[in-house]
Scaffold this active site. Structure first.
Site, PDB file in Angstrom:
ATOM      1  N   SER B 110      55.795   4.879 -27.977  1.00 51.29           N
ATOM      2  CA  SER B 110      56.612   5.393 -26.870  1.00 51.29           C
ATOM      3  C   SER B 110      57.036   6.822 -27.161  1.00 51.29           C
ATOM      4  O   SER B 110      58.202   7.081 -27.426  1.00 51.29           O
ATOM      5  CB  SER B 110      57.886   4.560 -26.682  1.00 51.29           C
ATOM      6  OG  SER B 110      57.609   3.200 -26.710  1.00 51.29           O
ATOM      7  N   PRO B 111      56.099   7.757 -27.081  1.00 51.89           N
ATOM      8  CA  PRO B 111      56.441   9.131 -27.474  1.00 51.89           C
ATOM      9  C   PRO B 111      57.293   9.886 -26.458  1.00 51.89           C
ATOM     10  O   PRO B 111      57.749  10.977 -26.743  1.00 51.89           O
ATOM     11  CB  PRO B 111      55.068   9.802 -27.641  1.00 51.89           C
ATOM     12  CG  PRO B 111      54.156   9.028 -26.754  1.00 51.89           C
ATOM     13  CD  PRO B 111      54.680   7.620 -26.705  1.00 51.89           C
ATOM     14  N   LYS B 112      57.506   9.282 -25.287  1.00 56.74           N
ATOM     15  CA  LYS B 112      58.282   9.999 -24.276  1.00 56.74           C
ATOM     16  C   LYS B 112      59.557   9.245 -23.970  1.00 56.74           C
ATOM     17  O   LYS B 112      59.824   8.867 -22.846  1.00 56.74           O
ATOM     18  CB  LYS B 112      57.456  10.169 -23.011  1.00 56.74           C
ATOM     19  CG  LYS B 112      56.433  11.257 -23.123  1.00 56.74           C
ATOM     20  CD  LYS B 112      55.974  11.625 -21.760  1.00 56.74           C
ATOM     21  CE  LYS B 112      55.238  12.949 -21.788  1.00 56.74           C
ATOM     22  NZ  LYS B 112      54.823  13.343 -20.452  1.00 56.74           N
ATOM     23  N   ASN B 113      60.346   9.049 -24.984  1.00 58.94           N
ATOM     24  CA  ASN B 113      61.502   8.196 -24.827  1.00 58.94           C
ATOM     25  C   ASN B 113      62.631   8.862 -25.607  1.00 58.94           C
ATOM     26  O   ASN B 113      62.464   9.226 -26.767  1.00 58.94           O
ATOM     27  CB  ASN B 113      61.086   6.823 -25.386  1.00 58.94           C
ATOM     28  CG  ASN B 113      62.233   5.910 -25.695  1.00 58.94           C
ATOM     29  OD1 ASN B 113      63.223   6.300 -26.284  1.00 58.94           O
ATOM     30  ND2 ASN B 113      62.099   4.667 -25.321  1.00 58.94           N
ATOM     31  N   ASP B 144      49.973  15.058 -26.602  1.00 57.72           N
ATOM     32  CA  ASP B 144      50.492  15.611 -25.357  1.00 57.72           C
ATOM     33  C   ASP B 144      51.204  16.919 -25.694  1.00 57.72           C
ATOM     34  O   ASP B 144      52.363  16.918 -26.098  1.00 57.72           O
ATOM     35  CB  ASP B 144      51.474  14.635 -24.704  1.00 57.72           C
ATOM     36  CG  ASP B 144      52.139  15.251 -23.483  1.00 57.72           C
ATOM     37  OD1 ASP B 144      51.787  16.393 -23.107  1.00 57.72           O
ATOM     38  OD2 ASP B 144      53.034  14.606 -22.905  1.00 57.72           O
TER      39      ASP B 144
END
Lengths: 333, 326
Positions: B110-113, B144
């Site tokens: 979950s790199p966008k948390n 990303d």
């Protein structure tokens, strides 16, 4: 010359008119579908979910379809007696984001008496740091979003005196970048959502004069893509919620007419789900209450007369802001 | 994030575990919705019912720590779970190195948390050890390159622990990969602003670098913005740097009509007018022509903006009497 752009293409059979009854049905039933995967996943942001849904209903003049008494009771139960802050849901820890959502909802219902207002004021002011910034919760994450939460919450309660406003403004200004935009912290990349938070903070604190208005507004206009939609940073795809962050910022800057309104309206309308109701981030994606609110609010800023007027600073109905006698600053051009 | 309807074999519900039989689960108090509860996901409900119970009893135990892992796996964005996990780590005196590894694995998923990165930061602060942060964020950014969370974390670690040495090379590699990566341009500015500084030599170096990149892709908003950012530190302003002016004029002569080039020349005109340095190259008449060209031909979508600017130059013209025509 290369003109490659990341964008979407609007299909010919996209929705072209506003489907208000569909959206009202969608939001009214959203909370009922508790078998939804979505629903169990969103407990941690329930309070904001209520704010998004209620505000959208308010803008469509369908407020009666929300369970008012239950909502107020729920908010009361989410206030933490000790800190005074409000959490997303029962048993969660208080947080600035949900404290703001709760206060916005109660302000719309004219029921701020349902919480311990002094407690909220105590909580919000306890989050301010020496440099004027704000924590989001006791764990110390700093972000310009929380500056906006703080001043918006306190202004709705007419208690801005409880914090050091000058320092709060100074911190936000320290996040201004070389392109005139703002990020989450000093040096963080400019981002339309955070620009909205920073411009909103300055609007509430009456310090819009500190902005490089033309430069910032041009950067914001550059967010518009050939499809009419807006992105949040250069070279990103358009997303409906940026219609709000960008347009609300431009409204506060009094330069909303700099974007191509007709094109943007086409894009927003194309993000409607004609079957289930609701709006999504891009045409064809799955709708949610968050994008539904920002789709409607964006259309309101564009002057759509079947939606109530929205206040660009607070993202609440203008009539609520008027009732509270708040006058967030709009820049004179 | 794992799916709610995960039917992994061998999974035992907490309600069926003998070592949890002393705990009474606490279902979600849903607030403003009728009580028509249909089982959305048994596993999700089970884990969170026990999580709420542990939270309510303020239980500080190894099994509670394990439970928070299950809760994170089902929803890594639940900030209360992470907060409680930190309380547990402190209370139990858990080895924070293994916690670093653990959160790294969650960041991969979950790199966008917000929560995972914040947890990471708290651990690094507790350990006062930033030795893995550049690698970790680099990995996330290779996946990303515009991940805002990863950039924020990287900037925080660099600022807090002074990790600037090799950053320009990293930024350079990202810009070689994608010259329109606005995040990388921003990071370049961050390094110079906080570390290298804006000496005259450095300003010239950065200008040359940026012009090279613009030569390569002309219609690049980020590079043009960066050029303006660097020129803030050049006393001669937008109109006074010979290298920049001749670069722009050559592009223009070669028929480049990128809106960013034209916009830059317009701003240089304004700078010149304000400093009483208007000349054959930078003056109100030329700015008006360029604004009109943008409004009617090269950037019609922003027609209103260019007309607004055009009017401003009309005013300059009538106020000052512009003697320079092109």
């Amino acid at each position: 010359m290369s003109f490659k752009t990341k964008d979407v293409v609007l299909s010919a059979d996209r929705p072209k008119s506003l489907l208000i009854p569909k959206h009202a049905d969608y939001l009214a039933s959203y909370g009922l579908n508790k078998d939804d995967f979505e629903y169990c996943m969103t407990e941690y942001l329930r309070m904001s979910g209520i704010y998004w849904s209620l505000t959208a209903m308010e803008l469509m003049d369908q407020t009666s379809r929300m369970p008012k008494d239950d909502i107020i009771q729920f908010i009361t139960s989410c206030q933490d007696n000790e800190s005074g802050g409000i959490s997303a849901s029962n048993g969660h820890d208080p947080h600035m984001l949900y404290t703001l959502s709760a206060v916005q909802v109660l302000a719309m219902y004219d029921r701020l008496d349902a919480i311990d207002v002094d407690g909220v004021v105590r909580y919000v002011s306890s989050m301010q740091q020496e440099d004027g910034s704000f924590y989001g919760d006791k764990w110390g994450e700093v972000d310009t979003r929380f500056s906006f939460c703080a001043v918006m919450t306190l202004s709705l309660l007419h208690r801005l005196d409880a914090i050091n406003v000058n320092k709060a403004v100074d911190f936000v200004l320290s996040c201004m970048n070389f392109d005139g935009g703002f990020g989450s912290k000093p040096g963080s990349e400019s981002h339309a959502g955070l620009i909205y938070c920073c411009v909103g903070t300055l609007s509430i604190c009456n310090r819009m004069d500190a902005l490089k208005a033309d430069e910032l507004a041009w950067w914001l206009c550059e967010r518009q893509l050939p499809s009419g939609g807006l992105n949040g940073r250069p070279e990103k795809l358009p997303d409906l919620c940026y219609s709000w962050w960008v347009m609300a910022s431009l409204s506060m800057l009094n330069r909303i007419h700099w974007v191509d309104k007709d094109n943007l309206e086409q894009y927003i309308l194309a993000c409607q789900d004609a079957e289930s109701g609701g709006f999504s981030d891009r045409p064809g994606d799955i709708p949610d209450p968050f994008h539904t609110l920002f789709g409607l609010a964006g259309l309101s800023l564009l002057g759509n007369s079947s939606i109530k007027r929205v206040n660009p600073t607070y993202c609440m109905p203008q009539e609520t802001i008027d009732r509270l006698r708040l006058e967030p600053q709009i820049l004179l051009i | 994030m794992s799916d709610c309807d995960d039917n992994d074999a061998g999974w035992i519900f907490y309600k069926d575990r003998p070592d949890w039989s002393d705990v009474k689960p606490v279902p979600e108090d849903d607030g403003p919705t009728p009580v028509v509860v249909i089982a959305h996901s048994e596993k999700f409900e089970d884990v969170y019912d026990y999580f709420r119970a542990v939270l309510q009893n303020d239980e500080k135990s190894e099994r509670a720590l394990e439970l928070t892992k299950d809760a994170v796996e089902l929803n890594a964005a639940n900030y209360t779970v992470w907060q409680y996990r930190r309380e547990l780590l402190k209370a139990l005196g858990t080895d924070l190195r293994s916690e670093l590894d653990y959160v790294e694995s969650v960041i991969r998923l979950s790199p966008k948390n917000y929560q995972v990165w914040h947890h990471r930061r708290v651990l690094v602060e507790w350990l006062q050890d930033p030795s893995h942060e550049l690698d970790l964020t680099e990995e996330a950014l290779l996946q990303d390159p515009k991940n805002y969370h990863a950039w924020q974390h990287r900037q925080w670690a660099m600022k807090t622990f002074g990790l600037y040495d090799t950053e320009i090379e990293f930024v350079d590699s990202l810009l070689t990969e994608d010259v329109r990566n606005n995040s990388a341009w921003n990071q370049r500015y961050f390094v110079h602003n906080n570390y290298t500084g804006w000496s005259d030599i450095n300003v010239q170096k950065e200008i040359s670098y940026t012009l090279e990149k613009i030569k390569f892709v002309k219609n690049n908003e980020s590079a043009w913005n960066y050029l303006r950012g660097v020129l803030i530190h050049d006393k001669r302003g937008l109109n006074g740097n010979g290298l920049v002016t001749s670069f722009c004029e050559e592009l223009y002569r070669n028929r480049c009509r990128s809106p960013f080039l034209l916009a830059f020349i317009i701003d240089a005109c304004e700078d010149a007018i304000k400093k009483n340095e208007a000349d054959g190259c930078h003056n109100a008449i030329r700015a008006i022509e360029l604004c009109d060209a943008l409004a009617t031909k090269y950037d019609k979508i922003r027609e209103k903006y260019w007309k607004y600017l055009s009017n401003r130059f009309q005013k300059y013209k009538s106020e000052n009497g512009d003697n320079h025509s092109v």
